[in-house]
Design a protein around this motif. Structure first.
Motif, PDB file in Angstrom:
ATOM      1  N   ALA A  67      31.481  -9.717  52.356  1.00 41.87           N
ATOM      2  CA  ALA A  67      31.952  -9.420  53.664  1.00 41.87           C
ATOM      3  C   ALA A  67      31.422 -10.602  54.665  1.00 41.87           C
ATOM      4  CB  ALA A  67      31.155  -8.054  53.951  1.00 41.87           C
ATOM      5  N   THR A  68      30.527 -11.280  54.212  1.00 40.46           N
ATOM      6  CA  THR A  68      29.937 -12.449  55.124  1.00 40.46           C
ATOM      7  C   THR A  68      30.456 -13.879  54.831  1.00 40.46           C
ATOM      8  OG1 THR A  68      27.969 -12.756  54.114  1.00 40.46           O
ATOM      9  CG2 THR A  68      28.058 -11.052  55.859  1.00 40.46           C
ATOM     10  N   ALA A 107      24.831  -4.505  43.995  1.00 37.19           N
ATOM     11  CA  ALA A 107      26.175  -4.155  44.678  1.00 37.19           C
ATOM     12  C   ALA A 107      25.931  -4.353  46.410  1.00 37.19           C
ATOM     13  CB  ALA A 107      26.031  -2.798  44.571  1.00 37.19           C
ATOM     14  N   ALA A 108      24.725  -4.514  46.824  1.00 36.38           N
ATOM     15  CA  ALA A 108      24.505  -4.861  48.316  1.00 36.38           C
ATOM     16  C   ALA A 108      24.733  -6.286  48.173  1.00 36.38           C
ATOM     17  CB  ALA A 108      22.941  -4.426  48.800  1.00 36.38           C
ATOM     18  N   PHE A 109      24.197  -7.042  47.378  1.00 33.39           N
ATOM     19  CA  PHE A 109      24.134  -8.281  47.640  1.00 33.39           C
ATOM     20  C   PHE A 109      25.626  -8.771  47.318  1.00 33.39           C
ATOM     21  CE2 PHE A 109      23.272 -12.634  44.938  1.00 33.39           C
ATOM     22  CZ  PHE A 109      23.395 -13.459  46.215  1.00 33.39           C
ATOM     23  N   ALA A 163      18.989 -18.946  52.802  1.00 34.55           N
ATOM     24  CA  ALA A 163      17.715 -18.198  52.904  1.00 34.55           C
ATOM     25  C   ALA A 163      18.271 -16.677  52.726  1.00 34.55           C
ATOM     26  CB  ALA A 163      17.301 -18.576  54.198  1.00 34.55           C
ATOM     27  N   GLN A 164      19.425 -16.268  53.067  1.00 37.70           N
ATOM     28  CA  GLN A 164      19.612 -14.809  52.976  1.00 37.70           C
ATOM     29  C   GLN A 164      19.954 -14.661  51.714  1.00 37.70           C
ATOM     30  OE1 GLN A 164      22.264 -14.241  56.224  1.00 37.70           O
ATOM     31  NE2 GLN A 164      21.207 -12.623  56.845  1.00 37.70           N
ATOM     32  N   ARG A 181      22.502 -25.930  59.776  1.00 39.46           N
ATOM     33  CA  ARG A 181      21.726 -24.822  60.077  1.00 39.46           C
ATOM     34  C   ARG A 181      22.492 -23.780  59.773  1.00 39.46           C
ATOM     35  NH1 ARG A 181      21.219 -28.024  64.881  1.00 39.46           N
ATOM     36  NH2 ARG A 181      22.982 -26.662  65.918  1.00 39.46           N
ATOM     37  N   GLN A 182      23.861 -23.345  59.758  1.00 40.37           N
ATOM     38  CA  GLN A 182      24.278 -22.140  59.267  1.00 40.37           C
ATOM     39  C   GLN A 182      24.350 -21.979  58.017  1.00 40.37           C
ATOM     40  OE1 GLN A 182      28.472 -21.730  60.387  1.00 40.37           O
ATOM     41  NE2 GLN A 182      28.501 -19.675  59.809  1.00 40.37           N
ATOM     42  N   ARG A 183      24.622 -22.995  57.374  1.00 37.13           N
ATOM     43  CA  ARG A 183      24.540 -23.048  55.820  1.00 37.13           C
ATOM     44  C   ARG A 183      22.985 -22.730  55.285  1.00 37.13           C
ATOM     45  NH1 ARG A 183      28.421 -25.528  52.262  1.00 37.13           N
ATOM     46  NH2 ARG A 183      26.680 -26.167  51.199  1.00 37.13           N
TER      47      ARG A 183
END
Length: 63
Positions: free
Chosen positions: A60-61, A52-54, A29-30, A22-24
């Motif tokens: 960061a995540t 850059a945002a991607f 999706a993001q 589920r987490q993956r």
């Protein structure tokens, strides 16, 4: 990621694979959403900002 889930599963390690999946799935999706934003950029500046945002989000995540 799965190993962490297995070692931190409260009572039933059998739930770890489903939880990990589920987490993956949510993360993928993001990734698709960020990728679409980069791909749909109309200008070089928009592309650079979206990329850059991607990249920042990916670093960061990271799991």
């Amino acid at each position: 990621m799965l190993r962490t889930r297995l070692t931190t599963a409260p009572d039933d390690p059998g739930t770890a694979p489903r939880s990990c999946e589920r987490q993956r799935t949510a993360r993928f999706a993001q990734v698709r959403a960020h990728s679409a934003t980069v791909e749909d950029a109309a200008t070089a500046e928009q592309f650079a900002g979206a990329y850059a945002a991607f990249s920042h989000w990916m670093l960061a995540t990271a799991p």
